[in-house]
Design a protein around this motif. Sequence first.
Motif, PDB file in Angstrom:
ATOM      1  N   LYS A 118       8.246   1.011  -4.803  1.00  0.00           N
ATOM      2  CA  LYS A 118       7.196   0.919  -3.795  1.00  0.00           C
ATOM      3  C   LYS A 118       7.219  -0.441  -3.094  1.00  0.00           C
ATOM      4  O   LYS A 118       7.417  -1.485  -3.722  1.00  0.00           O
ATOM      5  N   TRP A 119       7.020  -0.400  -1.808  1.00  0.00           N
ATOM      6  CA  TRP A 119       6.878  -1.628  -1.014  1.00  0.00           C
ATOM      7  C   TRP A 119       5.652  -2.388  -1.508  1.00  0.00           C
ATOM      8  O   TRP A 119       4.589  -1.796  -1.750  1.00  0.00           O
ATOM      9  N   ASP A 120       5.780  -3.698  -1.630  1.00  0.00           N
ATOM     10  CA  ASP A 120       4.671  -4.501  -2.158  1.00  0.00           C
ATOM     11  C   ASP A 120       3.600  -4.811  -1.112  1.00  0.00           C
ATOM     12  O   ASP A 120       2.619  -5.505  -1.402  1.00  0.00           O
ATOM     13  N   GLY A 121       3.788  -4.323   0.106  1.00  0.00           N
ATOM     14  CA  GLY A 121       2.781  -4.520   1.153  1.00  0.00           C
ATOM     15  C   GLY A 121       2.914  -5.807   1.921  1.00  0.00           C
ATOM     16  O   GLY A 121       2.193  -6.023   2.909  1.00  0.00           O
ATOM     17  N   LYS A 122       3.847  -6.671   1.530  1.00  0.00           N
ATOM     18  CA  LYS A 122       4.057  -7.933   2.239  1.00  0.00           C
ATOM     19  C   LYS A 122       5.012  -7.706   3.414  1.00  0.00           C
ATOM     20  O   LYS A 122       6.124  -7.219   3.226  1.00  0.00           O
ATOM     21  N   THR A 123       4.555  -8.041   4.615  1.00  0.00           N
ATOM     22  CA  THR A 123       5.378  -7.837   5.806  1.00  0.00           C
ATOM     23  C   THR A 123       6.407  -8.952   5.923  1.00  0.00           C
ATOM     24  O   THR A 123       6.070 -10.136   5.878  1.00  0.00           O
ATOM     25  N   ARG A 124       7.679  -8.548   6.051  1.00  0.00           N
ATOM     26  CA  ARG A 124       8.774  -9.506   6.158  1.00  0.00           C
ATOM     27  C   ARG A 124       9.488  -9.318   7.484  1.00  0.00           C
ATOM     28  O   ARG A 124       9.316  -8.303   8.165  1.00  0.00           O
ATOM     29  N   ASP A 125      10.309 -10.300   7.859  1.00  0.00           N
ATOM     30  CA  ASP A 125      10.938 -10.299   9.179  1.00  0.00           C
ATOM     31  C   ASP A 125      11.880  -9.123   9.386  1.00  0.00           C
ATOM     32  O   ASP A 125      12.053  -8.646  10.507  1.00  0.00           O
ATOM     33  N   ILE A 126      12.509  -8.658   8.324  1.00  0.00           N
ATOM     34  CA  ILE A 126      13.446  -7.540   8.430  1.00  0.00           C
ATOM     35  C   ILE A 126      12.666  -6.240   8.258  1.00  0.00           C
ATOM     36  O   ILE A 126      12.141  -5.961   7.169  1.00  0.00           O
ATOM     37  N   ASP A 127      12.592  -5.463   9.308  1.00  0.00           N
ATOM     38  CA  ASP A 127      11.727  -4.280   9.321  1.00  0.00           C
ATOM     39  C   ASP A 127      12.065  -3.294   8.212  1.00  0.00           C
ATOM     40  O   ASP A 127      11.166  -2.693   7.609  1.00  0.00           O
ATOM     41  N   TYR A 128      13.356  -3.100   7.934  1.00  0.00           N
ATOM     42  CA  TYR A 128      13.772  -2.128   6.923  1.00  0.00           C
ATOM     43  C   TYR A 128      13.250  -2.479   5.529  1.00  0.00           C
ATOM     44  O   TYR A 128      13.210  -1.620   4.654  1.00  0.00           O
ATOM     45  N   TRP A 129      12.859  -3.747   5.322  1.00  0.00           N
ATOM     46  CA  TRP A 129      12.352  -4.138   4.011  1.00  0.00           C
ATOM     47  C   TRP A 129      10.892  -3.735   3.818  1.00  0.00           C
ATOM     48  O   TRP A 129      10.413  -3.724   2.686  1.00  0.00           O
ATOM     49  N   ASN A 130      10.213  -3.411   4.901  1.00  0.00           N
ATOM     50  CA  ASN A 130       8.774  -3.141   4.844  1.00  0.00           C
ATOM     51  C   ASN A 130       8.494  -1.654   4.635  1.00  0.00           C
ATOM     52  O   ASN A 130       7.776  -1.012   5.417  1.00  0.00           O
ATOM     53  N   SER A 142      20.193  -4.286   1.991  1.00  0.00           N
ATOM     54  CA  SER A 142      20.215  -5.582   1.302  1.00  0.00           C
ATOM     55  C   SER A 142      18.803  -6.134   1.100  1.00  0.00           C
ATOM     56  O   SER A 142      18.489  -7.267   1.481  1.00  0.00           O
ATOM     57  N   VAL A 143      17.956  -5.315   0.471  1.00  0.00           N
ATOM     58  CA  VAL A 143      16.532  -5.637   0.339  1.00  0.00           C
ATOM     59  C   VAL A 143      16.327  -6.635  -0.810  1.00  0.00           C
ATOM     60  O   VAL A 143      16.224  -6.253  -1.978  1.00  0.00           O
ATOM     61  N   VAL A 144      16.252  -7.894  -0.468  1.00  0.00           N
ATOM     62  CA  VAL A 144      16.163  -8.966  -1.464  1.00  0.00           C
ATOM     63  C   VAL A 144      14.962  -8.811  -2.400  1.00  0.00           C
ATOM     64  O   VAL A 144      15.114  -8.954  -3.626  1.00  0.00           O
TER      65      VAL A 144
END
Length: 289
Positions: A118-130, A142-144
């Motif tokens: 599950k996504w942790d809800g924190k918005t990051r610069d790379i859209d695919y990570w959100n 490459s979702v760090v």
Amino acid sequence: MRWLVISAVLLISPIFGATAFASTTAKAWQETRSWDAIFTQYAIESQQARLPAAKLQANQPQKSQGVVLLWNENKQQGFTNNLKRANQGFLPASTFKIPNSLIALDLGIVKDEHQIFKWDGKTRDIDYWNRDQTLITAMKYSVVPVYQEFARQIGEARMSKMIASYDYGNEDISGNLDSFWLDGAIRISATEQIDFLRRLYHHKIHASERSQRIVKQAMLTEANGDYIIRAKTGYAVGAKPSIGWWVGWVELDDNVWFFAMNMDIQAADSLSLRQIITKEIFKLEHVIP
């Protein structure tokens, strides 16, 4: 559908063809400096795209620093443009997602390639990570943050033990547990990447065959009627200069070519050169059409 059949065979079989597995040796590598011209060409084009003409005259384009290694599995021969750099250790960056995935799978932290993280809800610069991820998407994009959580659950003691059992680079995981591959002491050379990838391909890593099979599935990058590429990129912004990686292998009907490239990255908009330069060399050496 030929490539799907080939893919299934390669994922199951630890040996491709009659060649027995053996680690690469220094004598097996041949240096061919003609590839340097490809690095230089794209370095100049990249700089021209970023700088106005007036500034280019005052700042002559510099030769790009980088290395590509190709290993012909059938012939047990390797080729590179720079033997010295081929043996120089660098931060692995996101290429470390390959061993990180193996460890997480073997320890049951990751159940399979379908498990949802599950996504942790924190918005990051790379859209695919959100968004929510699976192992497949976390590797692909490459979702760090996903892999940082894997590392925290693995823990320092188990991480250190398993990286040593993998004989991965210098095996030094000192630094922050959830970022040592990005900014810590671990280093791996391009030749060591090749050795690690060959052991993975042949199921010679100290991990379950199931874990190795799933990781190889997650590494799928490109597939068509001529070849399959399984690979992983990396971008070590913690290095000075920043280092870009692309490592993996090309599966053909009757052979496998392993590859590892790293290069100095002057700006993030040059990251595509990792694949572009490597594929130019693939074509030059008739690895792919």
